[in-house]
Design an enzyme around this catalytic site. Structure first.
Site, mmCIF file in Angstrom:
data_model
loop_
_atom_site.group_PDB
_atom_site.id
_atom_site.type_symbol
_atom_site.label_atom_id
_atom_site.label_comp_id
_atom_site.label_asym_id
_atom_site.label_seq_id
_atom_site.Cartn_x
_atom_site.Cartn_y
_atom_site.Cartn_z
ATOM 1 N N VAL A 1 -2.084 -1.350 0.871
ATOM 2 C CA VAL A 1 -0.606 -1.123 0.593
ATOM 3 C C VAL A 1 -0.234 -2.807 -0.103
ATOM 4 C CG1 VAL A 1 1.673 -0.950 2.214
ATOM 5 C CG2 VAL A 1 -0.115 0.606 2.596
ATOM 6 N N PRO A 2 0.104 -2.470 -1.789
ATOM 7 C CA PRO A 2 -0.357 -3.538 -2.350
ATOM 8 C C PRO A 2 0.650 -4.464 -1.921
ATOM 9 C CG PRO A 2 0.701 -2.268 -3.577
ATOM 10 C CD PRO A 2 0.378 -1.409 -2.090
ATOM 11 N N CYS A 3 0.941 -5.811 -0.397
ATOM 12 C CA CYS A 3 1.482 -6.566 -0.371
ATOM 13 C C CYS A 3 1.380 -7.772 -1.319
ATOM 14 C CB CYS A 3 1.885 -6.949 1.258
ATOM 15 S SG CYS A 3 0.255 -7.340 1.918
ATOM 16 N N HIS A 4 0.236 -7.691 -2.145
ATOM 17 C CA HIS A 4 0.060 -9.293 -2.187
ATOM 18 C C HIS A 4 0.314 -9.397 -4.000
ATOM 19 C CE1 HIS A 4 -3.098 -6.150 -3.412
ATOM 20 N NE2 HIS A 4 -3.114 -6.814 -4.966
#
Length: 162
Positions: free
Chosen positions: A124-127
């Site tokens: 879950v690419p919060c980056h």
């Protein structure tokens, strides 16, 4: 009651701890450690699949993830995290972009708060969330990791276009 498992892997940017049960991955977080611990022997297939897919991601051969995972949070957090999953590989969005996508334009802070509570790093690419000005904003794993992940994805994407 389902048994819980822990699996640690070494990555180019530190040790990643994967938590889950027989059916789903529930957490993927960076841990401050000198190296991954020796893992138990009865790790379920779903955690092993997660490990293998993360290794492929770091090798530059995987851009999406297919193993089952489970969020733990409020309904609003779930909608934010679902939006994060929709950000394409090697691209970025701002908290404001996500708030607008959710038709909650005034919820920028709430989106930021939900982003910070994401327990499924990379998948879950919060980056991929940056400030509206294009600057890097907070990342639970450390800004240096966020910068590395964004650079990694950009490099992989550019290499595949050649």
């Amino acid at each position: 009651m389902s048994k819980h498992y822990k699996l640690e892997i070494d990555s180019p940017i530190g040790v990643i701890e994967i938590l889950g049960n027989d059916d789903v991955v529930q957490s993927i977080l960076f841990v401050e450690s000198e190296g991954a611990i020796e893992n138990q022997h009865d790790i379920p297939a779903v955690l092993l699949d997660c490990r293998d897919q993360l290794i492929e991601y770091f090798q530059g051969v995987r851009q999406t993830f297919t193993f089952p995972f489970q969020y733990s949070g409020t309904p609003f957090q779930h909608t934010v995290w679902n939006s994060l999953v929709g950000i394409p590989f090697a691209e970025t969005a701002s908290y404001r972009d996500i708030a607008i996508t959710l038709q909650k334009e005034k919820a920028v802070r709430a989106v930021g708060n939900a982003n910070g509570k994401n327990k499924l790093s990379i998948v879950v690419p919060c980056h991929r969330i940056i400030g509206s000005s294009g600057s890097l904003t907070g990342y639970a794993g450390g800004l240096w990791r966020k910068e590395w992940l964004l650079h990694h994805e950009k490099t992989v994407k550019e290499t595949r276009l050649v």
